[in-house]
Enzyme design. Structure first.
Site, PDB file in Angstrom:
ATOM      1  N   ARG A  37      -7.808   6.460  22.655  1.00 41.32           N
ATOM      2  CA  ARG A  37      -9.103   6.218  23.301  1.00 41.32           C
ATOM      3  C   ARG A  37      -9.138   4.904  24.064  1.00 41.32           C
ATOM      4  NH1 ARG A  37     -13.194   7.578  18.733  1.00 41.32           N
ATOM      5  NH2 ARG A  37     -11.966   5.874  17.944  1.00 41.32           N
ATOM      6  N   ILE A  81     -11.373  12.799  24.846  1.00 38.98           N
ATOM      7  CA  ILE A  81     -11.069  14.151  24.386  1.00 38.98           C
ATOM      8  C   ILE A  81     -11.938  15.206  25.073  1.00 38.98           C
ATOM      9  CG2 ILE A  81     -12.552  14.579  22.372  1.00 38.98           C
ATOM     10  CD1 ILE A  81      -8.996  14.352  21.814  1.00 38.98           C
ATOM     11  N   LYS A 135       0.161  13.747   8.541  1.00 43.11           N
ATOM     12  CA  LYS A 135      -0.851  14.015   7.538  1.00 43.11           C
ATOM     13  C   LYS A 135      -2.105  13.177   7.810  1.00 43.11           C
ATOM     14  CE  LYS A 135      -0.694  11.716   3.562  1.00 43.11           C
ATOM     15  NZ  LYS A 135      -0.896  10.283   3.338  1.00 43.11           N
ATOM     16  N   ASP A 164       6.443  14.596   6.762  1.00 46.13           N
ATOM     17  CA  ASP A 164       6.258  13.948   5.462  1.00 46.13           C
ATOM     18  C   ASP A 164       7.302  12.845   5.470  1.00 46.13           C
ATOM     19  OD1 ASP A 164       6.603  13.095   2.787  1.00 46.13           O
ATOM     20  OD2 ASP A 164       5.482  14.855   2.146  1.00 46.13           O
ATOM     21  N   HIS A 165       6.859  11.619   5.674  1.00 44.73           N
ATOM     22  CA  HIS A 165       7.857  10.579   5.971  1.00 44.73           C
ATOM     23  C   HIS A 165       8.799  10.324   4.793  1.00 44.73           C
ATOM     24  CE1 HIS A 165       5.010   7.800   3.999  1.00 44.73           C
ATOM     25  NE2 HIS A 165       6.016   6.957   3.882  1.00 44.73           N
ATOM     26  N   GLU A 203       2.475   1.470  -6.080  1.00 46.46           N
ATOM     27  CA  GLU A 203       2.216   0.587  -4.931  1.00 46.46           C
ATOM     28  C   GLU A 203       1.387  -0.596  -5.396  1.00 46.46           C
ATOM     29  OE1 GLU A 203       1.735   2.707  -0.947  1.00 46.46           O
ATOM     30  OE2 GLU A 203       0.456   3.870  -2.285  1.00 46.46           O
ATOM     31  N   ASP A 222      -3.658  12.052  -1.359  1.00 43.60           N
ATOM     32  CA  ASP A 222      -2.956  11.118  -0.476  1.00 43.60           C
ATOM     33  C   ASP A 222      -1.455  11.094  -0.771  1.00 43.60           C
ATOM     34  OD1 ASP A 222      -2.792   9.011   1.488  1.00 43.60           O
ATOM     35  OD2 ASP A 222      -2.547   7.591  -0.168  1.00 43.60           O
ATOM     36  N   HIS A 227       4.026  13.811  -0.578  1.00 46.81           N
ATOM     37  CA  HIS A 227       5.284  13.127  -0.867  1.00 46.81           C
ATOM     38  C   HIS A 227       5.851  13.493  -2.240  1.00 46.81           C
ATOM     39  CE1 HIS A 227       3.897  11.003   2.550  1.00 46.81           C
ATOM     40  NE2 HIS A 227       3.163  10.116   1.934  1.00 46.81           N
ATOM     41  N   LYS A 325      -2.317   2.891  -6.714  1.00 43.26           N
ATOM     42  CA  LYS A 325      -2.463   1.712  -5.847  1.00 43.26           C
ATOM     43  C   LYS A 325      -2.819   0.516  -6.729  1.00 43.26           C
ATOM     44  CE  LYS A 325      -3.082   3.777  -1.499  1.00 43.26           C
ATOM     45  NZ  LYS A 325      -1.820   3.647  -0.765  1.00 43.26           N
TER      46      LYS A 325
HETATM   47  C1  BG6 Z   1       1.136   7.352   2.978  1.00 36.19           C
HETATM   48  C2  BG6 Z   1      -0.142   7.183   2.228  1.00 36.19           C
HETATM   49  O1  BG6 Z   1       1.376   8.696   3.250  1.00 36.19           O
HETATM   50  O2  BG6 Z   1       2.210   6.832   2.222  1.00 36.19           O
HETATM   51  C3  BG6 Z   1      -0.366   5.734   1.886  1.00 36.19           C
HETATM   52  O3  BG6 Z   1      -1.225   7.672   3.002  1.00 36.19           O
HETATM   53  C4  BG6 Z   1       0.822   5.152   1.175  1.00 36.19           C
HETATM   54  O4  BG6 Z   1      -1.549   5.576   1.108  1.00 36.19           O
HETATM   55  C5  BG6 Z   1       2.098   5.451   1.933  1.00 36.19           C
HETATM   56  O5  BG6 Z   1       0.632   3.757   1.049  1.00 36.19           O
HETATM   57  C6  BG6 Z   1       3.313   5.045   1.124  1.00 36.19           C
HETATM   58  O6  BG6 Z   1       4.466   5.111   1.903  1.00 36.19           O
HETATM   59  P1  BG6 Z   1       5.717   4.221   1.570  1.00 36.19           P
HETATM   60  O7  BG6 Z   1       6.779   4.687   2.501  1.00 36.19           O
HETATM   61  O8  BG6 Z   1       5.307   2.806   1.800  1.00 36.19           O
HETATM   62  O9  BG6 Z   1       6.036   4.477   0.126  1.00 36.19           O
END
Ligand code: BG6
Length: 476
Positions: A37, A81, A135, A164-165, A203, A222, A227, A325
């Protein structure tokens, strides 16, 4: 790149593309058109990108020469958009690259549908184009189906790359090498020899400014829905016929569909949810979740679960999942505890044998270790002494010349090259939601509220009680 000025683009996508460029992996004529934007021009976007690289690349990795080459690839088109005119400008910026176009949507899912319609209206959703989606893909099975249907109306499944990283993380792929490139583990990889599995993603960060998103999500949606279930599927799946998109994803989805439902009758036994209160992390006082949010909330920031897989290989082997967290430390791992040996010939002399453990650490270090029993050196006049010793299977020193990459480097390269093996297929996402929806419904019907825990701790005491009740010890 949609969402090009956002957090993900600045922290991960731009630094990852820079990393690929620095290794000579981007085609010389590859251009990156950012859109969002914000009313920027190409120079404004390049300035933003340069700042992001300076801030988020690992120390010493930024080089002026590479940066100049990389930044020259960037263009920017502001997007409204609701205005077809801005999609036309986007199409103009893409120009004749459409046959080789990859689109990355890092936007709120509510924008997926209008963005896809806009792309289609200007001919940017043709059969050549690949679409990557970040996501959250919905908030439950129903909304995820809606999103998937909207996307499927224009893009066939083989052109949709759901990110999904965690699948881009090196140790996660190494798990597959460990399982399927070695003889030693696979014969033991079943309920006869594995006692239980723990998957932990701990985390120390809090909401990091994502208050609205997180409040509507919570730890289950989340982290677990995506993951952690992907990690579980990779640990538990049968050997795929090859390392190719269909074979790998077929095996994962079988596991996801075999997850034993957690119901209102079992949820109190099979889960713990928690929410952090004020506390201290690394010597710094931090507010509680309610404080960060500015109001009371029942959203869980911690969850521990006992997952069970209803199939021949895993019957009776619990998979304990734990994430939260504002915990004491950033620490993620897959921990596999084997069963005890059936009989110890050393027990009479007082030596204790501990079960073997395989520990695949994802963060902060990327290591693979095997805990084995060994003899303590000595003359043993009172009987053999045993000690648990760690075997380093990851051998980071053997790969010292390889730099540690951002997970998105691998995923972006696979997207550009059209390889979806490490992306999530629709049936996987939907099986994941089905299991998570069941847990959320069970928690609601049993009226279970999050247990408080102080920031900087290991989570609620209920998580330790859970471990005692299920007769295992969390690996910390
Ligand atoms: C994300 C979540 O998908 O993954 C976050 O939305 C989280 O809340 C993050 O902090 C964690 O990723 P990584 O690679 O730092 O473990």
């Amino acid at each position: 790149m949609f969402g090009a000025t956002g957090d993900l683009a600045r922290r991960m996508l731009l630094p990852s593309l820079y990393g690929l460029d620095s290794d000579g992996l981007l085609a010389p004529d590859l251009n990156i058109v950012g859109t969002a934007r914000s009313d920027l021009d190409a120079d404004g976007f390049r300035t933003l990108a340069r700042q992001a690289l300076e801030e988020y690349l690992p120390d010493g990795f930024f080089e002026e020469e590479v940066a100049a080459r990389f930044l020259a690839r960037l263009d920017y088109v502001p997007l409204n958009i609701n205005d077809e005119g801005s999609f036309a400008k986007l199409a103009k910026a893409v120009g004749d690259a459409e046959p080789r176009l990859a689109i990355f949507l890092s936007t709120a899912p509510s924008l997926f549908e209008p963005v896809i319609a806009g792309l289609a209206s200007v001919g940017l959703a043709s059969d050549n184009v690949r679409l990557a989606l970040e996501k959250p893909l919905g908030a439950d099975l129903a909304s995820s189906r809606e999103i998937n249907d909207a996307v499927a109306a224009r893009f066939s499944e083989d052109r949709i790359f759901r990110v999904d990283h965690y699948l881009g993380k090196e140790p996660v792929q190494n798990l597959l090498a460990l399982r399927f490139a070695n003889l030693m583990f696979e014969p033991l990889w079943n309920s006869a020899h594995i006692d239980h599995v723990q998957i932990t993603v701990s985390e120390s960060v809090g909401l990091e400014g994502r208050v609205d998103y997180y409040e509507g999500a919570g730890a289950l949606r989340d982290m677990v829905q995506n993951h952690m279930l992907q990690l579980l599927a990779l640990v538990a799946m049968e050997p795929p016929t090859d390392f190719a998109p269909t074979a790998v994803r077929d095996e994962k989805v079988k596991i996801l569909r075999s997850l034993h439902p957690i119901t209102a009758a079992t949820v109190a036994d099979d889960s713990v949810i928690g929410q952090y209160g004020a506390g201290v992390i690394d010597g710094v006082s931090v507010p509680g979740y309610d404080g960060e949010l500015g109001r009371d909330s029942r959203t869980e920031t911690f969850v521990a679960l006992r997952a069970q897989i209803d199939n021949w290989r895993w019957n009776g082997v619990p998979f304990y999942l734990r994430t939260g967290k504002r915990l004491a430390a950033r620490h993620s791992e897959i921990f596999i505890q084997f069963k005890c040996i059936p009989f110890s010939i050393f027990a009479a002399g007082g030596a204790k044998t501990l079960p073997n453990k395989l520990i695949i650490s994802l963060q902060p270090e990327e290591t693979i270790g095997l805990a084995m029993m060994a003899k303590t050196p000595g003359l043993d006049r009172k009987g053999i002494r045993l000690r648990e010793i760690p075997l380093d299977l990851g051998r980071n020193d053997a790969f010292a010349d390889h730099r540690r990459r951002i997970a998105y480097e691998r995923l972006l390269l696979d997207l550009l090259e059209g390889n979806p093996t490490l992306f999530v297929r629709r049936d996987e996402v939907e099986a994941q939601w089905q299991w998570i929806d069941g847990i959320r419904a069970a928690l609601a019907s049993a009226d279970i509220k999050p247990e408080p825990y102080a920031a900087g701790t290991r989570g609620p005491t209920a998580a330790s009680d859970f471990a005692k009740r299920h007769e295992f010890a969390w690996h910390d």
